[in-house]
Design a protein around this motif. Structure first.
Motif, PDB file in Angstrom:
ATOM      1  N   MET A   1       0.830  -1.216   0.000  1.00  0.00           N
ATOM      2  CA  MET A   1       0.000   0.000   0.000  1.00  0.00           C
ATOM      3  C   MET A   1       0.860   1.261   0.000  1.00  0.00           C
ATOM      4  N   GLU A   2       1.899   1.287   0.815  1.00  0.00           N
ATOM      5  CA  GLU A   2       2.748   2.484   0.911  1.00  0.00           C
ATOM      6  C   GLU A   2       3.401   2.802  -0.431  1.00  0.00           C
ATOM      7  N   ARG A   3       3.943   1.778  -1.076  1.00  0.00           N
ATOM      8  CA  ARG A   3       4.600   1.986  -2.379  1.00  0.00           C
ATOM      9  C   ARG A   3       3.572   2.383  -3.440  1.00  0.00           C
ATOM     10  N   ALA A   4       2.391   1.766  -3.403  1.00  0.00           N
ATOM     11  CA  ALA A   4       1.349   2.115  -4.368  1.00  0.00           C
ATOM     12  C   ALA A   4       0.958   3.580  -4.238  1.00  0.00           C
TER      13      ALA A   4
ATOM     14  N   ALA B   1      -7.561  10.319   0.759  1.00  0.00           N
ATOM     15  CA  ALA B   1      -6.950  10.892   1.960  1.00  0.00           C
ATOM     16  C   ALA B   1      -5.656  11.613   1.591  1.00  0.00           C
ATOM     17  N   GLN B   2      -4.845  10.981   0.767  1.00  0.00           N
ATOM     18  CA  GLN B   2      -3.600  11.597   0.313  1.00  0.00           C
ATOM     19  C   GLN B   2      -3.905  12.841  -0.518  1.00  0.00           C
ATOM     20  N   GLY B   3      -4.914  12.735  -1.357  1.00  0.00           N
ATOM     21  CA  GLY B   3      -5.294  13.858  -2.204  1.00  0.00           C
ATOM     22  C   GLY B   3      -5.800  15.051  -1.426  1.00  0.00           C
ATOM     23  N   ALA B   4      -6.457  14.797  -0.305  1.00  0.00           N
ATOM     24  CA  ALA B   4      -6.957  15.898   0.525  1.00  0.00           C
ATOM     25  C   ALA B   4      -5.808  16.747   1.055  1.00  0.00           C
ATOM     26  N   SER B   5      -4.697  16.119   1.349  1.00  0.00           N
ATOM     27  CA  SER B   5      -3.554  16.872   1.888  1.00  0.00           C
ATOM     28  C   SER B   5      -2.619  17.384   0.796  1.00  0.00           C
ATOM     29  N   ARG B   6      -2.730  16.836  -0.409  1.00  0.00           N
ATOM     30  CA  ARG B   6      -1.796  17.218  -1.480  1.00  0.00           C
ATOM     31  C   ARG B   6      -2.452  17.931  -2.646  1.00  0.00           C
ATOM     32  N   GLY B   7      -3.732  18.199  -2.526  1.00  0.00           N
ATOM     33  CA  GLY B   7      -4.398  19.015  -3.537  1.00  0.00           C
ATOM     34  C   GLY B   7      -4.857  18.300  -4.792  1.00  0.00           C
TER      35      GLY B   7
ATOM     36  N   LEU C   1       0.113   0.842 -13.403  1.00  0.00           N
ATOM     37  CA  LEU C   1       0.281   0.191 -12.108  1.00  0.00           C
ATOM     38  C   LEU C   1      -0.769  -0.898 -11.977  1.00  0.00           C
ATOM     39  N   LEU C   2      -0.312  -2.103 -11.653  1.00  0.00           N
ATOM     40  CA  LEU C   2      -1.191  -3.251 -11.469  1.00  0.00           C
ATOM     41  C   LEU C   2      -1.082  -3.698 -10.021  1.00  0.00           C
ATOM     42  N   ILE C   3      -2.070  -3.301  -9.230  1.00  0.00           N
ATOM     43  CA  ILE C   3      -1.991  -3.587  -7.799  1.00  0.00           C
ATOM     44  C   ILE C   3      -2.423  -5.029  -7.512  1.00  0.00           C
ATOM     45  N   PRO C   4      -1.736  -5.686  -6.573  1.00  0.00           N
ATOM     46  CA  PRO C   4      -2.114  -7.045  -6.178  1.00  0.00           C
ATOM     47  C   PRO C   4      -3.334  -7.002  -5.261  1.00  0.00           C
ATOM     48  N   ASP C   5      -4.511  -7.083  -5.856  1.00  0.00           N
ATOM     49  CA  ASP C   5      -5.761  -6.907  -5.127  1.00  0.00           C
ATOM     50  C   ASP C   5      -6.155  -8.152  -4.342  1.00  0.00           C
ATOM     51  N   GLY C   6      -6.012  -9.304  -4.921  1.00  0.00           N
ATOM     52  CA  GLY C   6      -6.458 -10.533  -4.268  1.00  0.00           C
ATOM     53  C   GLY C   6      -5.323 -11.274  -3.582  1.00  0.00           C
ATOM     54  N   ILE C   7      -5.638 -11.940  -2.485  1.00  0.00           N
ATOM     55  CA  ILE C   7      -4.625 -12.697  -1.752  1.00  0.00           C
ATOM     56  C   ILE C   7      -4.065 -13.826  -2.611  1.00  0.00           C
ATOM     57  N   GLY C   8      -4.874 -14.365  -3.517  1.00  0.00           N
ATOM     58  CA  GLY C   8      -4.386 -15.408  -4.416  1.00  0.00           C
ATOM     59  C   GLY C   8      -3.242 -14.921  -5.285  1.00  0.00           C
ATOM     60  N   VAL C   9      -3.313 -13.675  -5.723  1.00  0.00           N
ATOM     61  CA  VAL C   9      -2.242 -13.085  -6.529  1.00  0.00           C
ATOM     62  C   VAL C   9      -0.993 -12.882  -5.675  1.00  0.00           C
ATOM     63  N   VAL C  10      -1.185 -12.448  -4.451  1.00  0.00           N
ATOM     64  CA  VAL C  10      -0.055 -12.239  -3.536  1.00  0.00           C
ATOM     65  C   VAL C  10       0.657 -13.566  -3.270  1.00  0.00           C
ATOM     66  N   VAL C  11      -0.117 -14.601  -2.969  1.00  0.00           N
ATOM     67  CA  VAL C  11       0.463 -15.922  -2.687  1.00  0.00           C
ATOM     68  C   VAL C  11       1.163 -16.467  -3.931  1.00  0.00           C
ATOM     69  N   ALA C  12       0.543 -16.326  -5.103  1.00  0.00           N
ATOM     70  CA  ALA C  12       1.166 -16.808  -6.341  1.00  0.00           C
ATOM     71  C   ALA C  12       2.498 -16.106  -6.594  1.00  0.00           C
ATOM     72  N   ALA C  13       2.559 -14.802  -6.387  1.00  0.00           N
ATOM     73  CA  ALA C  13       3.819 -14.070  -6.587  1.00  0.00           C
ATOM     74  C   ALA C  13       4.889 -14.556  -5.618  1.00  0.00           C
ATOM     75  N   ARG C  14       4.482 -14.865  -4.411  1.00  0.00           N
ATOM     76  CA  ARG C  14       5.443 -15.375  -3.419  1.00  0.00           C
ATOM     77  C   ARG C  14       5.928 -16.765  -3.795  1.00  0.00           C
ATOM     78  N   LEU C  15       5.019 -17.631  -4.227  1.00  0.00           N
ATOM     79  CA  LEU C  15       5.392 -19.002  -4.565  1.00  0.00           C
ATOM     80  C   LEU C  15       6.170 -19.088  -5.878  1.00  0.00           C
TER      81      LEU C  15
ATOM     82  N   ALA D   1     -10.467  -1.422  -3.117  1.00  0.00           N
ATOM     83  CA  ALA D   1     -11.446  -0.788  -2.234  1.00  0.00           C
ATOM     84  C   ALA D   1     -10.783  -0.054  -1.071  1.00  0.00           C
ATOM     85  N   GLU D   2      -9.547  -0.377  -0.769  1.00  0.00           N
ATOM     86  CA  GLU D   2      -8.800   0.345   0.260  1.00  0.00           C
ATOM     87  C   GLU D   2      -7.878   1.401  -0.354  1.00  0.00           C
ATOM     88  N   LEU D   3      -7.389   1.129  -1.570  1.00  0.00           N
ATOM     89  CA  LEU D   3      -6.507   2.098  -2.226  1.00  0.00           C
ATOM     90  C   LEU D   3      -7.263   3.374  -2.584  1.00  0.00           C
TER      91      LEU D   3
END
Length: 163
Positions: free
Chosen positions: A19-22, A98-104, A64-78, A90-92
């Motif tokens: 999330m931080e890097r995204a 929130a970031q936009g509110a402080s950065r315009g 940017l292709l965010i890893p949305d599902g846990i299945g994608v995260v696990v596959a990348a790890r394996l 839904a969280e990004l």
């Protein structure tokens, strides 16, 4: 900002981000001159992209292709031994607001039913009073109305379009 490492999950690319890097990449994109696209990758999209050349092309051309599902995260790890965090779209989206509110950032919301779109705008205004909502429109648009909708988005000078 350097692009994240991109790995392949059954023919579908996904970026090795948390999330931080995204959010850092989103900020760099907003401050850049060229339009960028962010798409969420989950197991359903990985499977659908194998049969849908249009979806496959959109995924391959996204900024940017965010890893949305846990299945994608696990596959990348394996498969790739990559450590990445799940970044649910839904969280990004609220994190971008929130970031936009402080950065315009100027945000335009497009899509959903009219009442859902209006409720989303109201909730964002409640949660992030400093966020500049440049405009919004529901997603029930006839093909012949779409050029006017695109023009309205352009006129809004939004630098983030949420679809």
């Amino acid at each position: 900002m350097e692009s994240p490492k991109r790995v392949d999950i059954l023919g579908t690319p996904v970026d090795c981000v948390d999330m931080e890097r995204a959010l850092a990449l989103v900020d760099a994109m907003v401050r850049g001159a060229a339009p960028r696209t962010i798409l969420a990758v989950n197991p359903d999209k990985v499977i659908r992209a194998q049969q849908d050349p249009v979806l496959r092309r959109f995924l391959r051309e996204a900024s940017l292709l965010i890893p949305d599902g846990i299945g994608v995260v696990v596959a990348a790890r394996l498969l790739w031994r990559e450590v990445l965090g799940r970044v649910p779209g839904a969280e990004l989206m609220p994190a971008i607001c929130a970031q936009g509110a402080s950065r315009g950032y100027r945000v335009f919301l497009f899509g959903a039913a009219p009442d859902v779109n209006a409720a989303a705008v109201a909730e964002l205004r409640r949660r992030f009073p400093a966020l500049a909502i440049a405009g919004h429109h529901h997603g029930y648009v006839k093909d012949e109305e779409m050029p006017a909708g695109v023009e309205a988005i352009d006129r809004s000078r939004a630098n983030v379009l949420v679809v």
